[in-house]
Design a protein around this motif. Structure first.
Motif, PDB file in Angstrom:
ATOM      1  N   LYS A 196       0.784   9.571  -5.529  1.00  7.08           N
ATOM      2  CA  LYS A 196       1.148  10.930  -5.092  1.00  7.08           C
ATOM      3  C   LYS A 196       1.974  11.653  -6.138  1.00  7.08           C
ATOM      4  CE  LYS A 196       3.454  13.406  -1.327  1.00  7.08           C
ATOM      5  NZ  LYS A 196       4.158  13.256  -0.033  1.00  7.08           N
ATOM      6  N   HIS A 197       2.797  10.895  -6.862  1.00  2.13           N
ATOM      7  CA  HIS A 197       3.678  11.515  -7.849  1.00  2.13           C
ATOM      8  C   HIS A 197       3.127  11.436  -9.263  1.00  2.13           C
ATOM      9  CE1 HIS A 197       6.435  11.288  -4.433  1.00  2.13           C
ATOM     10  NE2 HIS A 197       7.075  12.255  -5.013  1.00  2.13           N
ATOM     11  N   GLY A 198       1.813  11.228  -9.370  1.00 11.10           N
ATOM     12  CA  GLY A 198       1.128  11.417 -10.641  1.00 11.10           C
ATOM     13  C   GLY A 198       1.087  10.252 -11.602  1.00 11.10           C
ATOM     14  N   GLU A 199       1.422   9.032 -11.143  1.00 11.79           N
ATOM     15  CA  GLU A 199       1.326   7.893 -12.050  1.00 11.79           C
ATOM     16  C   GLU A 199      -0.142   7.576 -12.366  1.00 11.79           C
ATOM     17  OE1 GLU A 199       3.476   6.572 -13.736  1.00 11.79           O
ATOM     18  OE2 GLU A 199       5.422   6.592 -12.745  1.00 11.79           O
ATOM     19  N   SER A 200      -0.390   7.086 -13.563  1.00  9.41           N
ATOM     20  CA  SER A 200      -1.750   6.767 -13.983  1.00  9.41           C
ATOM     21  C   SER A 200      -2.252   5.500 -13.306  1.00  9.41           C
ATOM     22  CB  SER A 200      -1.802   6.572 -15.500  1.00  9.41           C
ATOM     23  OG  SER A 200      -1.070   5.411 -15.867  1.00  9.41           O
ATOM     24  N   VAL A 201      -3.565   5.309 -13.353  1.00  8.18           N
ATOM     25  CA  VAL A 201      -4.160   4.091 -12.809  1.00  8.18           C
ATOM     26  C   VAL A 201      -3.589   2.868 -13.513  1.00  8.18           C
ATOM     27  CG1 VAL A 201      -6.303   2.821 -12.446  1.00  8.18           C
ATOM     28  CG2 VAL A 201      -6.288   5.301 -12.227  1.00  8.18           C
ATOM     29  N   LYS A 202      -3.417   2.963 -14.820  1.00 12.10           N
ATOM     30  CA  LYS A 202      -2.898   1.840 -15.600  1.00 12.10           C
ATOM     31  C   LYS A 202      -1.494   1.458 -15.126  1.00 12.10           C
ATOM     32  CE  LYS A 202      -1.964   0.452 -20.403  1.00 12.10           C
ATOM     33  NZ  LYS A 202      -0.525   0.177 -20.239  1.00 12.10           N
ATOM     34  N   THR A 203      -0.650   2.433 -14.904  1.00 11.05           N
ATOM     35  CA  THR A 203       0.717   2.148 -14.479  1.00 11.05           C
ATOM     36  C   THR A 203       0.741   1.534 -13.090  1.00 11.05           C
ATOM     37  OG1 THR A 203       1.631   3.937 -15.826  1.00 11.05           O
ATOM     38  CG2 THR A 203       2.973   3.162 -13.985  1.00 11.05           C
ATOM     39  N   HIS A 217       0.834  -1.204   0.000  1.00  8.09           N
ATOM     40  CA  HIS A 217       0.000   0.000   0.000  1.00  8.09           C
ATOM     41  C   HIS A 217       0.871   1.259   0.000  1.00  8.09           C
ATOM     42  CE1 HIS A 217      -3.338  -2.588   0.420  1.00  8.09           C
ATOM     43  NE2 HIS A 217      -3.282  -2.754   1.719  1.00  8.09           N
ATOM     44  N   HIS A 218       1.963   1.223   0.742  1.00  5.70           N
ATOM     45  CA  HIS A 218       2.876   2.363   0.796  1.00  5.70           C
ATOM     46  C   HIS A 218       3.420   2.670  -0.595  1.00  5.70           C
ATOM     47  CE1 HIS A 218       6.305   4.832   2.097  1.00  5.70           C
ATOM     48  NE2 HIS A 218       7.061   4.053   1.342  1.00  5.70           N
ATOM     49  N   TYR A 219       3.844   1.636  -1.304  1.00  5.46           N
ATOM     50  CA  TYR A 219       4.369   1.805  -2.657  1.00  5.46           C
ATOM     51  C   TYR A 219       3.314   2.402  -3.584  1.00  5.46           C
ATOM     52  CZ  TYR A 219       6.009   0.307  -7.308  1.00  5.46           C
ATOM     53  OH  TYR A 219       6.377   0.256  -8.630  1.00  5.46           O
ATOM     54  N   ALA A 220       2.114   1.861  -3.530  1.00  6.81           N
ATOM     55  CA  ALA A 220       1.037   2.374  -4.385  1.00  6.81           C
ATOM     56  C   ALA A 220       0.764   3.842  -4.090  1.00  6.81           C
ATOM     57  CB  ALA A 220      -0.235   1.549  -4.163  1.00  6.81           C
ATOM     58  N   SER A 221       0.777   4.216  -2.811  1.00  5.45           N
ATOM     59  CA  SER A 221       0.494   5.608  -2.440  1.00  5.45           C
ATOM     60  C   SER A 221       1.558   6.550  -2.984  1.00  5.45           C
ATOM     61  CB  SER A 221       0.392   5.740  -0.922  1.00  5.45           C
ATOM     62  OG  SER A 221       1.665   5.607  -0.299  1.00  5.45           O
ATOM     63  N   LEU A 222       2.818   6.097  -3.037  1.00  2.00           N
ATOM     64  CA  LEU A 222       3.884   6.945  -3.575  1.00  2.00           C
ATOM     65  C   LEU A 222       3.708   7.157  -5.075  1.00  2.00           C
ATOM     66  CD1 LEU A 222       7.066   5.610  -1.716  1.00  2.00           C
ATOM     67  CD2 LEU A 222       5.625   7.569  -1.135  1.00  2.00           C
ATOM     68  N   HIS A 238      -2.065  -6.198 -10.544  1.00  2.00           N
ATOM     69  CA  HIS A 238      -3.497  -6.382 -10.378  1.00  2.00           C
ATOM     70  C   HIS A 238      -4.112  -6.959 -11.655  1.00  2.00           C
ATOM     71  CE1 HIS A 238      -4.107  -3.312  -6.874  1.00  2.00           C
ATOM     72  NE2 HIS A 238      -3.727  -4.494  -6.458  1.00  2.00           N
ATOM     73  N   THR A 239      -5.236  -7.623 -11.505  1.00  2.00           N
ATOM     74  CA  THR A 239      -5.917  -8.220 -12.649  1.00  2.00           C
ATOM     75  C   THR A 239      -6.341  -7.162 -13.649  1.00  2.00           C
ATOM     76  OG1 THR A 239      -6.723 -10.017 -11.249  1.00  2.00           O
ATOM     77  CG2 THR A 239      -7.851  -9.680 -13.352  1.00  2.00           C
ATOM     78  N   ASN A 240      -6.801  -6.005 -13.162  1.00  2.00           N
ATOM     79  CA  ASN A 240      -7.201  -4.913 -14.038  1.00  2.00           C
ATOM     80  C   ASN A 240      -7.161  -3.598 -13.256  1.00  2.00           C
ATOM     81  OD1 ASN A 240      -9.733  -4.815 -12.541  1.00  2.00           O
ATOM     82  ND2 ASN A 240     -10.338  -6.600 -13.764  1.00  2.00           N
ATOM     83  N   ALA A 241      -7.332  -2.502 -13.990  1.00  2.00           N
ATOM     84  CA  ALA A 241      -7.272  -1.184 -13.369  1.00  2.00           C
ATOM     85  C   ALA A 241      -8.446  -0.949 -12.417  1.00  2.00           C
ATOM     86  CB  ALA A 241      -7.249  -0.103 -14.446  1.00  2.00           C
ATOM     87  N   ALA A 242      -9.572  -1.609 -12.679  1.00  2.00           N
ATOM     88  CA  ALA A 242     -10.735  -1.441 -11.806  1.00  2.00           C
ATOM     89  C   ALA A 242     -10.412  -1.903 -10.393  1.00  2.00           C
ATOM     90  CB  ALA A 242     -11.923  -2.212 -12.362  1.00  2.00           C
ATOM     91  N   MET A 243      -9.646  -2.974 -10.265  1.00  2.00           N
ATOM     92  CA  MET A 243      -9.254  -3.454  -8.939  1.00  2.00           C
ATOM     93  C   MET A 243      -8.396  -2.413  -8.217  1.00  2.00           C
ATOM     94  SD  MET A 243      -6.979  -6.814  -7.934  1.00  2.00           S
ATOM     95  CE  MET A 243      -8.250  -7.944  -8.505  1.00  2.00           C
ATOM     96  N   THR A 244      -7.499  -1.788  -8.960  1.00  2.00           N
ATOM     97  CA  THR A 244      -6.643  -0.755  -8.382  1.00  2.00           C
ATOM     98  C   THR A 244      -7.469   0.419  -7.880  1.00  2.00           C
ATOM     99  OG1 THR A 244      -4.938  -1.404  -9.973  1.00  2.00           O
ATOM    100  CG2 THR A 244      -4.612   0.680  -8.815  1.00  2.00           C
ATOM    101  N   LEU A 245      -8.406   0.851  -8.698  1.00  2.00           N
ATOM    102  CA  LEU A 245      -9.267   1.964  -8.290  1.00  2.00           C
ATOM    103  C   LEU A 245     -10.114   1.603  -7.082  1.00  2.00           C
ATOM    104  CD1 LEU A 245     -10.516   3.544 -11.637  1.00  2.00           C
ATOM    105  CD2 LEU A 245      -9.169   4.647  -9.854  1.00  2.00           C
TER     106      LEU A 245
END
Length: 328
Positions: A270-277, A262-267, A284-291
């Motif tokens: 925070k620094h503007g990476e897209s949902v896809k990235t 979770h810490h990695y994802a938050s960084l 993750h299986t898809n971007a919907a899971m990430t969101l």
């Protein structure tokens, strides 16, 4: 692990049992998943439908059963959904094989799962944790925080997966542990979990320090090892290293190593990476899971929306002002 789905042990036609067995036989379940499936079927499915033929189960029966999972059995909404997904898979296979015309699970209403907001660890918390944990696990903490690998993926890393020259780490396997099967190596969680993750400088430096103090003898050697040798075992790691270090670092009780992910994802967010990235990096299986997990961490767009409209009208006013002056 043998899972026999006997919807009607006494009078069900042999075709239904045969279908269930064929369905069970081709499922690529890991041992831990197979154990959970067997328990769910034995505790929540068989008692409800052991005297019913497969084709006699109607949508209303399924809905009543789904409701009973929470009201009668007291299951959490997420667990109820997991049990339902197993039953739904069996019915879908039955429809596919033309054993029944329709899937009675198709329109079932499932209990909603309350969304828990992830509160990621701060950078200073991770640094403190890495200093408090035993030296042989310091690199594991820093690598997890800098790559977002799952705990089992970190445990499963071998020297061949680490490329410090090109600053990457490849996820090709994981180490899991169950009471029945002990510690074992298996493929990553999903097909999308097979990935190559870039290593930031902090991770490269941490791995150089780790391999200097705990050398890997060959490409098949484990990067992180238990004190007695071999791969890290989850329960031993939690009891002997993680929990004591969290207590010393002032990290809330109940925080698991997944917090590094979770810490990695938050960084990244925070620094503007897209949902896809972010989704690709996490496997993750898809971007919907990430969101679904991290949507609250993306910056609120309300102020940007207001600013965009105000700027558009401000620009138009500025363009119009010279024309007014000229006419005057």
């Amino acid at each position: 692990m043998t899972v026999i789905l006997t919807w009607n042990r006494a009078s069900t036609s042999p075709g239904a049992v045969q279908h269930a067995e064929e369905w069970r036989a081709i499922q690529p379940h890991r041992p831990s998943t197979a154990k959970a499936v067997a328990q769910h079927l034995r505790c929540y499915v068989y008692p409800a439908w052991e005297k019913r033929a497969l084709g006699a189960i109607k949508p209303g029966d399924v809905q009543s059963w789904v409701t009973s999972l929470t009201t009668t059995h007291g299951l959490a909404a997420s667990t109820s959904r997991t049990v339902f997904n197993t039953v739904n898979a069996v019915f879908r296979a039955a429809v596919r094989d033309r054993m029944i015309p329709h899937n009675p699970c198709a329109e079932a209403k499932l209990p909603s799962v309350p969304r828990k907001k992830v509160v990621p660890l701060a950078v200073e918390q991770v640094r403190t944790l890495s200093e408090e944990i035993p030296a042989r696990c310091k690199g594991l903490v820093l690598l997890g925080a800098a790559t977002g690998l799952r705990p089992g993926e970190l445990f499963g890393l071998q020297a061949r997966h680490l490329d410090l020259l090109h600053a990457t780490v490849s996820v090709e396997q994981q180490v899991q542990q169950t009471a029945r099967h002990g510690v074992y190596v298996c493929p990553p969680k999903t097909a999308r979990s097979h990935r190559t993750v870039p290593l930031p400088r902090v991770a490269v430096d941490a791995m150089k320090d780790h391999l200097r103090d705990f050398p890997a003898d060959g490409p098949e050697s484990w990067i992180f090892t238990a004190p007695q040798g071999g791969p890290v075992v989850y329960t031993h790691f939690m009891d002997g290293s993680w929990r004591p270090a969290c207590a010393k670092a002032g990290i809330p009780k109940g925080t698991g190593p997944h917090a590094l992910r979770h810490h990695y994802a938050s960084l990244l967010i925070k620094h503007g990476e897209s949902v896809k990235t972010v989704s690709e990096r996490l496997g993750h299986t898809n971007a919907a899971m990430t969101l679904n997990i991290y949507t609250h961490l993306w910056p609120d767009s309300e102020e940007r929306t207001r600013a965009a409209v105000d700027k558009a009208y401000a620009d138009q006013s500025a363009d119009a002002q010279p024309q007014v002056d000229e006419a005057a």
